[in-house]
Motif scaffolding. Sequence first.
Motif, PDB file in Angstrom:
ATOM      1  N   LEU A 140       1.083  -1.089  -0.402  1.00  0.00           N
ATOM      2  CA  LEU A 140      -0.686  -0.182   0.232  1.00  0.00           C
ATOM      3  C   LEU A 140       1.203   1.198   0.099  1.00  0.00           C
ATOM      4  O   LEU A 140       0.227   1.998  -0.795  1.00  0.00           O
ATOM      5  CB  LEU A 140      -1.045  -0.189   1.426  1.00  0.00           C
ATOM      6  N   MET A 141       2.181   1.414   1.000  1.00  0.00           N
ATOM      7  CA  MET A 141       2.947   2.171   0.799  1.00  0.00           C
ATOM      8  C   MET A 141       3.388   2.895  -0.524  1.00  0.00           C
ATOM      9  O   MET A 141       3.750   3.617  -0.965  1.00  0.00           O
ATOM     10  CB  MET A 141       4.550   1.823   1.773  1.00  0.00           C
ATOM     11  N   ALA A 142       3.961   1.308  -1.349  1.00  0.00           N
ATOM     12  CA  ALA A 142       4.816   1.491  -2.526  1.00  0.00           C
ATOM     13  C   ALA A 142       2.947   1.896  -3.527  1.00  0.00           C
ATOM     14  O   ALA A 142       3.929   3.381  -5.233  1.00  0.00           O
ATOM     15  CB  ALA A 142       4.730  -0.120  -3.444  1.00  0.00           C
ATOM     16  N   VAL A 143       2.352   1.271  -3.709  1.00  0.00           N
ATOM     17  CA  VAL A 143       1.087   2.658  -3.935  1.00  0.00           C
ATOM     18  C   VAL A 143       1.129   3.428  -4.574  1.00  0.00           C
ATOM     19  O   VAL A 143       0.795   4.644  -5.119  1.00  0.00           O
ATOM     20  CB  VAL A 143      -0.461   1.176  -4.403  1.00  0.00           C
ATOM     21  N   TYR A 144       0.771   4.242  -2.858  1.00  0.00           N
ATOM     22  CA  TYR A 144       0.571   5.541  -2.723  1.00  0.00           C
ATOM     23  C   TYR A 144       2.021   6.210  -3.526  1.00  0.00           C
ATOM     24  O   TYR A 144       1.669   8.038  -3.642  1.00  0.00           O
ATOM     25  CB  TYR A 144       0.811   5.542  -0.996  1.00  0.00           C
ATOM     26  N   GLN A 145       2.718   6.070  -3.222  1.00  0.00           N
ATOM     27  CA  GLN A 145       4.006   6.197  -3.475  1.00  0.00           C
ATOM     28  C   GLN A 145       4.053   7.139  -4.608  1.00  0.00           C
ATOM     29  O   GLN A 145       4.358   7.352  -5.611  1.00  0.00           O
ATOM     30  CB  GLN A 145       5.557   6.026  -2.406  1.00  0.00           C
ATOM     31  N   MET A 146       3.970   5.172  -5.830  1.00  0.00           N
ATOM     32  CA  MET A 146       4.190   5.776  -7.437  1.00  0.00           C
ATOM     33  C   MET A 146       2.796   6.563  -7.748  1.00  0.00           C
ATOM     34  O   MET A 146       3.162   7.927  -8.609  1.00  0.00           O
ATOM     35  CB  MET A 146       3.755   4.464  -7.402  1.00  0.00           C
ATOM     36  N   CYS A 147       2.057   6.457  -7.252  1.00  0.00           N
ATOM     37  CA  CYS A 147       0.947   7.618  -7.506  1.00  0.00           C
ATOM     38  C   CYS A 147       1.320   8.794  -7.066  1.00  0.00           C
ATOM     39  O   CYS A 147       1.008  10.250  -8.098  1.00  0.00           O
ATOM     40  CB  CYS A 147      -0.818   6.697  -7.291  1.00  0.00           C
ATOM     41  N   SER A 148       1.862   9.253  -5.977  1.00  0.00           N
ATOM     42  CA  SER A 148       1.750  10.812  -5.594  1.00  0.00           C
ATOM     43  C   SER A 148       3.315  10.994  -6.650  1.00  0.00           C
ATOM     44  O   SER A 148       2.510  12.178  -6.675  1.00  0.00           O
ATOM     45  CB  SER A 148       2.785  10.214  -3.827  1.00  0.00           C
ATOM     46  N   HIS A 149       3.813  10.347  -6.762  1.00  0.00           N
ATOM     47  CA  HIS A 149       5.292  10.863  -7.896  1.00  0.00           C
ATOM     48  C   HIS A 149       4.542  10.821  -8.992  1.00  0.00           C
ATOM     49  O   HIS A 149       4.770  12.103  -9.273  1.00  0.00           O
ATOM     50  CB  HIS A 149       6.193   9.940  -7.750  1.00  0.00           C
ATOM     51  N   TYR A 150       3.869  10.109  -9.603  1.00  0.00           N
ATOM     52  CA  TYR A 150       3.798  10.277 -10.374  1.00  0.00           C
ATOM     53  C   TYR A 150       2.340  11.281 -11.153  1.00  0.00           C
ATOM     54  O   TYR A 150       2.381  12.613 -11.976  1.00  0.00           O
ATOM     55  CB  TYR A 150       2.099   9.012 -11.414  1.00  0.00           C
ATOM     56  N   LEU A 151       1.785  11.851 -10.137  1.00  0.00           N
ATOM     57  CA  LEU A 151       0.722  12.640 -10.185  1.00  0.00           C
ATOM     58  C   LEU A 151       1.083  14.111  -9.938  1.00  0.00           C
ATOM     59  O   LEU A 151       1.034  14.915 -10.646  1.00  0.00           O
ATOM     60  CB  LEU A 151      -0.435  12.374  -8.649  1.00  0.00           C
ATOM     61  N   THR A 152       2.114  14.251  -8.743  1.00  0.00           N
ATOM     62  CA  THR A 152       3.033  15.411  -9.449  1.00  0.00           C
ATOM     63  C   THR A 152       3.860  15.746 -10.068  1.00  0.00           C
ATOM     64  O   THR A 152       4.064  16.940 -10.141  1.00  0.00           O
ATOM     65  CB  THR A 152       4.092  15.084  -7.305  1.00  0.00           C
ATOM     66  N   ALA A 153       4.764  15.072 -10.866  1.00  0.00           N
ATOM     67  CA  ALA A 153       5.521  14.893 -12.089  1.00  0.00           C
ATOM     68  C   ALA A 153       4.226  15.496 -13.323  1.00  0.00           C
ATOM     69  O   ALA A 153       5.002  16.662 -13.571  1.00  0.00           O
ATOM     70  CB  ALA A 153       5.908  13.364 -12.299  1.00  0.00           C
ATOM     71  N   ARG A 154       3.162  14.603 -13.419  1.00  0.00           N
ATOM     72  CA  ARG A 154       1.920  15.190 -14.001  1.00  0.00           C
ATOM     73  C   ARG A 154       1.833  16.930 -13.975  1.00  0.00           C
ATOM     74  O   ARG A 154       1.784  17.395 -14.433  1.00  0.00           O
ATOM     75  CB  ARG A 154       1.203  14.056 -14.426  1.00  0.00           C
ATOM     76  N   ARG A 155       1.294  17.268 -12.968  1.00  0.00           N
ATOM     77  CA  ARG A 155       0.268  18.437 -12.516  1.00  0.00           C
ATOM     78  C   ARG A 155       1.704  19.085 -12.505  1.00  0.00           C
ATOM     79  O   ARG A 155       1.577  20.348 -12.890  1.00  0.00           O
ATOM     80  CB  ARG A 155      -0.144  18.135 -11.116  1.00  0.00           C
ATOM     81  N   ASP A 156       3.059  19.338 -11.485  1.00  0.00           N
ATOM     82  CA  ASP A 156       3.947  19.838 -12.346  1.00  0.00           C
ATOM     83  C   ASP A 156       4.367  20.405 -13.576  1.00  0.00           C
ATOM     84  O   ASP A 156       4.607  21.589 -13.798  1.00  0.00           O
ATOM     85  CB  ASP A 156       4.784  19.196 -11.579  1.00  0.00           C
ATOM     86  N   LYS A 157       4.126  19.032 -14.571  1.00  0.00           N
ATOM     87  CA  LYS A 157       4.528  19.438 -16.142  1.00  0.00           C
ATOM     88  C   LYS A 157       3.315  20.384 -16.975  1.00  0.00           C
ATOM     89  O   LYS A 157       3.275  21.000 -17.608  1.00  0.00           O
ATOM     90  CB  LYS A 157       4.640  17.873 -16.755  1.00  0.00           C
ATOM     91  N   ALA A 158       2.038  20.269 -16.157  1.00  0.00           N
ATOM     92  CA  ALA A 158       0.821  20.662 -16.989  1.00  0.00           C
ATOM     93  C   ALA A 158       1.549  22.428 -16.127  1.00  0.00           C
ATOM     94  O   ALA A 158       0.537  22.779 -17.335  1.00  0.00           O
ATOM     95  CB  ALA A 158      -0.130  20.139 -16.171  1.00  0.00           C
ATOM     96  N   GLN A 159       2.021  22.856 -15.362  1.00  0.00           N
ATOM     97  CA  GLN A 159       1.480  24.061 -14.960  1.00  0.00           C
ATOM     98  C   GLN A 159       2.043  24.499 -16.556  1.00  0.00           C
ATOM     99  O   GLN A 159       2.804  26.153 -16.062  1.00  0.00           O
ATOM    100  CB  GLN A 159       2.385  24.198 -13.730  1.00  0.00           C
ATOM    101  N   PHE A 160       3.462  24.559 -16.679  1.00  0.00           N
ATOM    102  CA  PHE A 160       4.300  25.017 -17.153  1.00  0.00           C
ATOM    103  C   PHE A 160       3.871  24.418 -19.153  1.00  0.00           C
ATOM    104  O   PHE A 160       4.427  25.443 -19.812  1.00  0.00           O
ATOM    105  CB  PHE A 160       5.687  23.839 -17.801  1.00  0.00           C
ATOM    106  N   ARG A 161       2.508  24.366 -19.182  1.00  0.00           N
ATOM    107  CA  ARG A 161       2.479  24.323 -21.186  1.00  0.00           C
ATOM    108  C   ARG A 161       1.325  25.199 -20.172  1.00  0.00           C
ATOM    109  O   ARG A 161      -0.111  25.275 -19.343  1.00  0.00           O
ATOM    110  CB  ARG A 161       1.911  22.661 -21.138  1.00  0.00           C
ATOM    111  N   PRO A 162       0.691  25.882 -21.790  1.00  0.00           N
ATOM    112  CA  PRO A 162      -0.355  26.643 -21.333  1.00  0.00           C
ATOM    113  C   PRO A 162      -1.099  26.708 -21.871  1.00  0.00           C
ATOM    114  O   PRO A 162      -1.611  25.262 -22.417  1.00  0.00           O
ATOM    115  CB  PRO A 162       0.043  27.980 -23.458  1.00  0.00           C
TER     116      PRO A 162
END
Length: 139
Positions: free
Chosen positions: A113-135
């Motif tokens: 469960l911890m591994a699933v949480y960490q993977m999801c958290s990293h994925y969403l953080t990276a995706r959202r960070d990337k989305a902030q830089f796209r107009p």
Amino acid sequence: MKEGLTTELYENSNIESTGRRIRRLRRNAGMTQRQLSRCLGISVSYLGAVERDVRPLSRSLAEQLSRHFQLSYDYLITGRHPLPPALLFPDAQRQELSHRLLVLIATCSPEELMAVYQMCSHYLTARRDKAQFRPGARC
């Protein structure tokens, strides 16, 4: 996720496992394992293993149990009475995906469960960070 949160969630809490919840429901109904297993069409040994959290709870068995005890599927899996799904997930696709995730994580060990949480958290953080830089991008 901090170690303290893991400890809080698993070691120092009163969270009841799904298997223990099933055992409690069966006993509260005044049923033996043999009686419940006959009602569900499963072996006594399988029911015992599910109650001891040795075997994972299949989706079909969880659905049978929730109907048998007249409880929500979510309560059977999580032990919590959820808000109505329509409030949490306004469309059917989100509701179905949420249900699938609950089924998936219901059988995870604390480490998984911890591994699933960490993977999801990293994925969403990276995706959202990337989305902030796209107009014009949105999450």
